[in-house]
Design a protein around this motif. Structure first.
Motif, PDB file in Angstrom:
ATOM      1  N   ARG A 130      21.750   0.439  -9.091  1.00 43.83           N
ATOM      2  CA  ARG A 130      21.962   1.568 -10.000  1.00 43.83           C
ATOM      3  C   ARG A 130      21.252   1.337 -11.330  1.00 43.83           C
ATOM      4  N   GLU A 131      21.404   0.127 -11.866  1.00 40.57           N
ATOM      5  CA  GLU A 131      20.806  -0.176 -13.167  1.00 40.57           C
ATOM      6  C   GLU A 131      19.288  -0.075 -13.113  1.00 40.57           C
ATOM      7  N   ARG A 132      18.694  -0.585 -12.040  1.00 37.08           N
ATOM      8  CA  ARG A 132      17.229  -0.558 -11.929  1.00 37.08           C
ATOM      9  C   ARG A 132      16.713   0.863 -11.757  1.00 37.08           C
ATOM     10  N   THR A 160       0.830  -1.209   0.000  1.00 37.65           N
ATOM     11  CA  THR A 160       0.000   0.000   0.000  1.00 37.65           C
ATOM     12  C   THR A 160       0.857   1.249   0.000  1.00 37.65           C
ATOM     13  N   LYS A 161       1.906   1.250   0.834  1.00 43.38           N
ATOM     14  CA  LYS A 161       2.802   2.396   0.887  1.00 43.38           C
ATOM     15  C   LYS A 161       3.531   2.575  -0.437  1.00 43.38           C
ATOM     16  N   LEU A 162       3.971   1.474  -1.036  1.00 46.11           N
ATOM     17  CA  LEU A 162       4.667   1.560  -2.314  1.00 46.11           C
ATOM     18  C   LEU A 162       3.751   2.122  -3.400  1.00 46.11           C
ATOM     19  N   LEU A 166      15.058   3.396  -3.034  1.00 45.33           N
ATOM     20  CA  LEU A 166      14.715   3.846  -4.386  1.00 45.33           C
ATOM     21  C   LEU A 166      14.629   2.662  -5.341  1.00 45.33           C
ATOM     22  N   ALA A 167      15.528   1.672  -5.179  1.00 38.01           N
ATOM     23  CA  ALA A 167      15.476   0.491  -6.038  1.00 38.01           C
ATOM     24  C   ALA A 167      14.211  -0.321  -5.771  1.00 38.01           C
ATOM     25  N   HIS A 168      13.777  -0.359  -4.512  1.00 36.41           N
ATOM     26  CA  HIS A 168      12.561  -1.094  -4.152  1.00 36.41           C
ATOM     27  C   HIS A 168      11.332  -0.426  -4.765  1.00 36.41           C
ATOM     28  N   ILE A 169      11.266   0.887  -4.705  1.00 37.13           N
ATOM     29  CA  ILE A 169      10.152   1.620  -5.312  1.00 37.13           C
ATOM     30  C   ILE A 169      10.163   1.419  -6.822  1.00 37.13           C
ATOM     31  N   ALA A 170      11.357   1.494  -7.406  1.00 34.81           N
ATOM     32  CA  ALA A 170      11.476   1.297  -8.858  1.00 34.81           C
ATOM     33  C   ALA A 170      11.002  -0.098  -9.257  1.00 34.81           C
TER      34      ALA A 170
END
Length: 448
Positions: free
Chosen positions: A249-251, A191-193, A215-219
């Motif tokens: 970095r790549e994601r 839900t937060k994401l 940031l990678a998790h959100i991406a």
């Protein structure tokens, strides 16, 4: 640059800093001039500032006045940066034991800070306005390298519940004026994401700032949800406070459609280094001297890996001199294509506790075990904890295509790296929670 960004950067933020009795604007302007000095000229500037700094703390800080007398050190006679090595290394135990005597007798208005204690060693220390001004100025300079400025829309994924609880009305007003939106990194439910992704699409920030894992998790969530964030106009994603892995970095770059700029620093050690658009991480040499030392405290040459030791020359109220950060890194003697004379940090490899010890005494970076877990199908997230030389625990959040045979594949690699007698235990959970600060660590070793 929009008219509003010019207003914030040129008027509102300088006014904000002046009201707080900070000289941030002057320091940033000076830094934007000195960054173009040659390496030799910067070294001379460092030497001059080091002498002035040591003379000052030798007069006004009881701990260093006594230390200099005991070691017969005369700061005004230091003729090279290597003269700093006359002083002993300083770690958290020494600071804890001498906290009061490390305060300058002339210090006023010191602010109390503490590190999170992720290594089991929290540290309470104090910072004056000079140090704050210099660290903010260094970050501001690095921000402007990427064609963004204070006042451009920004989303910050950061902070512990305690930090977020300090968001009083004044700070909320400031963030609104400066167009900064804070999202809590410590909670990453679906839900937060969903909310985070929706906020990013609505705000269309010029820059992102946060932990690389967050940031990678959100991406990854946006990508899994089929949501395109690459066309929002995000110019750069600033990451710091954790090791940045290549796959992160790549994601981030792929999903958000922008470059990633890696930064390195901490509340205790200061704003140490930041990546420029040419790709190298520049040390804030005007304020900070970085040494790399081995396990016996000997200074290592560029290209060799060791513990990062920092002397922050804008910490006269509560000095950090040859401070052991607990991080592992490598210096470089190669210049950067951008033309700045600032010295280069070749690599920040992570916390010392991000390394593992094999049963035969071999030291391994956590990546030696991370790769197998990252590449196996059906593993949504994971964490490796080396409890002892004989026991390593693996926490796993299973995806739909996870198979129990993964355990054997993981155990085989772990035993090959750590020793055949090592016991590998598996725990399955619905979520792997970050630390209280919001940071996430793939690997934690409790082996000294």
């Amino acid at each position: 640059m929009s008219w509003y960004t010019q207003l914030v950067s040129g008027v509102l933020f300088p006014l904000h800093e002046r009201l707080k009795h900070h000289n941030t604007v002057r320091v940033r302007r000076d830094m934007e001039r000195t960054q173009w000095l040659t390496a030799a000229e910067l070294e001379q500037l460092q030497l001059q500032r080091l002498r002035e700094f040591l003379v000052d703390i030798g007069r006004h800080v009881p701990y260093y006045r006594q230390l200099f007398a005991a070691l017969d050190i005369k700061p005004d006679q230091i003729t090279s940066l290597s003269g700093l090595q006359q002083l002993p290394l300083m770690g958290k135990p020494e600071i804890r034991a001498n906290s009061e005597s490390m305060k300058a007798e002339s210090a006023v208005g010191l602010s109390r800070f503490n590190t999170g204690g992720s290594s089991g060693e929290p540290l309470i220390f104090f910072i004056g306005s000079e140090r704050v001004s210099h660290d903010v100025a260094a970050k501001w300079r690095a921000t402007r390298w990427w064609n963004v400025d204070i006042g451009d829309p920004e989303i910050v994924v950061w902070g512990s519940p305690i930090e977020l609880g300090t968001q009083d009305r004044v700070r909320q007003l400031r963030d609104t004026l400066f167009r900064t939106r804070l999202l809590p990194a410590f909670e990453m439910s679906k839900t937060k994401l969903d909310d985070f992704v929706a906020t990013i699409r609505k705000v269309k920030p010029a820059m992102l700032f946060g932990y690389p894992s967050a940031l990678a998790h959100i991406a990854g969530h946006a990508e899994d949800s089929g949501i395109d964030l690459s066309g929002l106009g995000i110019r750069v994603a600033f990451v710091t406070s954790e090791r940045l892995y290549d796959h992160q970095r790549e994601r981030i770059e792929r999903v958000f459609g922008c470059p990633v700029a890696n930064g390195y620093g901490g509340r205790d050690a200061g704003f140490i280094a930041h990546q420029c658009p040419a790709g190298k991480m520049h040390i804030t040499a005007e304020d900070i001297i970085v040494e790399i030392v081995d396990g016996d405290g000997r200074v290592l040459p560029p290209g060799e890996s060791g513990e990062i030791v920092v002397t922050h020359m804008a910490t006269r109220d509560f000095p950090f001199v040859r401070y052991r950060t607990g991080d592992i890194g490598v210096l470089s003697d190669s210049p950067c294509a951008c033309g700045r004379g600032l010295p280069v940090m070749q690599e920040v490899q992570g916390r010392s506790t991000d390394f593992l010890m094999a049963q035969d005494g071999t030291l391994l970076h956590g990546l030696a075990l991370i790769y197998i877990l990252r590449d196996l199908p059906g593993i949504a997230s994971f964490k490796i904890t080396q409890e002892s030389l004989d026991l390593t625990r693996v926490e796993i959040v299973r995806g739909d295509d996870y198979v129990i045979a993964n355990e054997q594949a993981i155990s085989d690699v772990f035993k090959k790296r750590l020793g055949q007698a090592v016991t590998v235990e598996f725990e399955y959970c619905d979520e792997i929670k970050p630390e209280k600060s919001g940071k996430f660590r793939y690997v934690v070793s409790k082996v000294t």
